[in-house]
Write an enzyme that holds these catalytic residues in place. Structure first.
Site, PDB file in Angstrom:
ATOM      1  N   ASN A  26     -10.989  -2.431  -5.380  1.00  0.00           N
ATOM      2  CA  ASN A  26     -10.194  -1.541  -6.250  1.00  0.00           C
ATOM      3  C   ASN A  26     -10.825  -1.352  -7.631  1.00  0.00           C
ATOM      4  O   ASN A  26     -10.494  -0.402  -8.344  1.00  0.00           O
ATOM      5  CB  ASN A  26      -8.755  -2.047  -6.407  1.00  0.00           C
ATOM      6  CG  ASN A  26      -7.908  -1.913  -5.153  1.00  0.00           C
ATOM      7  OD1 ASN A  26      -6.993  -2.709  -4.904  1.00  0.00           O
ATOM      8  ND2 ASN A  26      -8.176  -0.900  -4.346  1.00  0.00           N
ATOM      9  N   ASP A  36       0.827  -1.210   0.000  1.00  0.00           N
ATOM     10  CA  ASP A  36       0.000   0.000   0.000  1.00  0.00           C
ATOM     11  C   ASP A  36       0.862   1.261   0.000  1.00  0.00           C
ATOM     12  O   ASP A  36       1.986   1.258   0.501  1.00  0.00           O
ATOM     13  CB  ASP A  36      -0.922  -0.032   1.236  1.00  0.00           C
ATOM     14  CG  ASP A  36      -2.092   0.920   1.105  1.00  0.00           C
ATOM     15  OD1 ASP A  36      -2.377   1.390  -0.021  1.00  0.00           O
ATOM     16  OD2 ASP A  36      -2.740   1.210   2.135  1.00  0.00           O
TER      17      ASP A  36
HETATM   18  C1  IPE Z   1      -5.527  -2.694  -0.152  1.00  0.00           C
HETATM   19  O1  IPE Z   1      -5.163  -1.372  -0.325  1.00  0.00           O
HETATM   20  C2  IPE Z   1      -5.531  -3.407  -1.458  1.00  0.00           C
HETATM   21  C3  IPE Z   1      -4.222  -3.580  -2.094  1.00  0.00           C
HETATM   22  C4  IPE Z   1      -3.074  -3.229  -1.600  1.00  0.00           C
HETATM   23  C5  IPE Z   1      -4.255  -4.216  -3.378  1.00  0.00           C
HETATM   24  P1  IPE Z   1      -6.230  -0.216  -0.474  1.00  0.00           P
HETATM   25  O2  IPE Z   1      -5.479   1.052  -0.601  1.00  0.00           O
HETATM   26  O3  IPE Z   1      -7.187  -0.538  -1.562  1.00  0.00           O
HETATM   27  O4  IPE Z   1      -7.011  -0.312   0.917  1.00  0.00           O
HETATM   28  P2  IPE Z   1      -7.823   0.788   1.719  1.00  0.00           P
HETATM   29  O5  IPE Z   1      -8.855   1.329   0.783  1.00  0.00           O
HETATM   30  O6  IPE Z   1      -6.856   1.826   2.137  1.00  0.00           O
HETATM   31  O7  IPE Z   1      -8.402   0.057   2.888  1.00  0.00           O
HETATM   32  C1  IPE Z   2      -1.563   0.271  -3.326  1.00  0.00           C
HETATM   33  O1  IPE Z   2      -1.348   1.625  -3.380  1.00  0.00           O
HETATM   34  C2  IPE Z   2      -1.779  -0.339  -4.692  1.00  0.00           C
HETATM   35  C3  IPE Z   2      -3.165  -0.743  -4.969  1.00  0.00           C
HETATM   36  C4  IPE Z   2      -4.153  -0.713  -4.119  1.00  0.00           C
HETATM   37  C5  IPE Z   2      -3.435  -1.226  -6.309  1.00  0.00           C
HETATM   38  P1  IPE Z   2      -2.543   2.651  -3.401  1.00  0.00           P
HETATM   39  O2  IPE Z   2      -2.918   2.909  -4.817  1.00  0.00           O
HETATM   40  O3  IPE Z   2      -3.662   2.188  -2.536  1.00  0.00           O
HETATM   41  O4  IPE Z   2      -1.873   3.943  -2.792  1.00  0.00           O
HETATM   42  P2  IPE Z   2      -2.473   4.921  -1.690  1.00  0.00           P
HETATM   43  O5  IPE Z   2      -2.906   4.073  -0.535  1.00  0.00           O
HETATM   44  O6  IPE Z   2      -3.620   5.641  -2.315  1.00  0.00           O
HETATM   45  O7  IPE Z   2      -1.337   5.829  -1.345  1.00  0.00           O
HETATM   46 MG    MG Z   3      -4.073   2.389  -0.578  1.00  0.00          MG
END
Ligand code: IPE
Ligand code: IPE
Ligand code: MG
Length: 243
Positions: free
Chosen positions: A69, A21
């Site tokens: 997502n 993340d």
């Molecule tokens: C969790 O991250 C999913 C992945 C890393 C693929 P998210 O960024 O989607 O989770 P939330 O929304 O912060 O809980």
């Molecule tokens: C994790 O990074 C990757 C996926 C969930 C695909 P994020 O895209 O959630 O990045 P933040 O949490 O918005 O910084």
């Molecule tokens: Mg995230």
């Protein structure tokens, strides 16, 4: 600090799961589009896999794309799927040469056709590799996985009396893998976000503020050291563990 040196080679987790993340925030911090963070996250995947292989972790599960997502802006979703296909194509030979077996958990039917077929191809090509299993959680959510397992059990007429922990585990996407001993989440968020709810029942949880694109081999080893400092009790008392 040389974290690798501090690792007890006799107490390395078999299975490490990671919620990768913080890509978006990493990119925004440098005034770039979120997708720039996803691109740079690939290097952290390579580093984690390298570190895992180096210390003998046998299963590495990476949460790459959740069911939720899909609700992100179409442009970001498309860019992520495109990155996934390109990365698989680009890395396949090296993965194969390094004895990595590629696996996937999640609702593959939701992936775009090219993504699905490249993934199938890569999984088939690496199917006999035994060094380490790299498990990508794609279009995955734990609640979906549990719903699927229940649907399947009912379809197959599993008797109520036969439903126990082992049966449920066998119907989950992770049936072929042991439960992770360690779950890492980067970016400072301290939640599970629908990841491996059943399998993480007794996992040690490690949260770090490092954003995913900055995660590297040393950070991986640091997480392992932290894991090794924990006392896993599984419901017993400290005294029972020491004996
Ligand atoms: C969790 O991250 C999913 C992945 C890393 C693929 P998210 O960024 O989607 O989770 P939330 O929304 O912060 O809980
Ligand atoms: C994790 O990074 C990757 C996926 C969930 C695909 P994020 O895209 O959630 O990045 P933040 O949490 O918005 O910084
Ligand atoms: Mg995230």
């Amino acid at each position: 600090m040389d974290w690798l040196e501090k690792i007890d080679k006799n107490n390395v987790p078999q299975h490490v799961a990671i919620i990768m993340d913080g890509n978006g925030r990493w990119a925004r911090k440098q005034g770039e589009e979120r997708i720039f963070g996803h691109f740079n996250g690939v290097e952290a995947v390579r580093a984690s896999l390298k570190a895992a292989r180096n210390i003998g972790v046998k299963f590495l599960t990476l949460y790459a794309f959740s069911t939720e997502n899909w609700n992100r802006p179409t442009q970001e979703v498309n860019a992520l799927m495109d990155l996934l296909v390109k990365t698989i194509v680009k890395e396949l030979e090296e993965l194969d040469n390094n004895g990595v077996r590629l696996r996937a958990i999640g609702d593959m039917s939701k992936l775009p056709e090219d993504c699905h077929s490249e993934l199938q191809h890569a999984m088939a090509q690496t199917a006999l590799n035994t060094e380490v299993e790299l498990i990508l959680a794609l279009s995955y959510s734990s609640r979906w996985e549990i719903e699927e397992a229940i649907r399947q059990m009912i379809t197959e007429g599993v008797a109520a009396n036969d439903v126990n922990s082992d049966t449920v585990s066998r119907y989950l996407q992770t049936a072929d893998f042991p439960d992770p001993e360690l779950m890492i989440r980067t970016s400072g968020e301290q939640r599970i976000s629908n990841f491996l709810l059943w399998q993480l029942a007794y996992s040690e949880l490690y949260f770090t503020d490092v954003l995913w694109p900055d995660f590297n081999e040393a950070e991986f080893y640091k997480a392992i050291c932290d894991y090794q400092s924990r006392e896993r009790r599984f419901g017993k008392t400290s005294e029972q563990i020491i004996v």
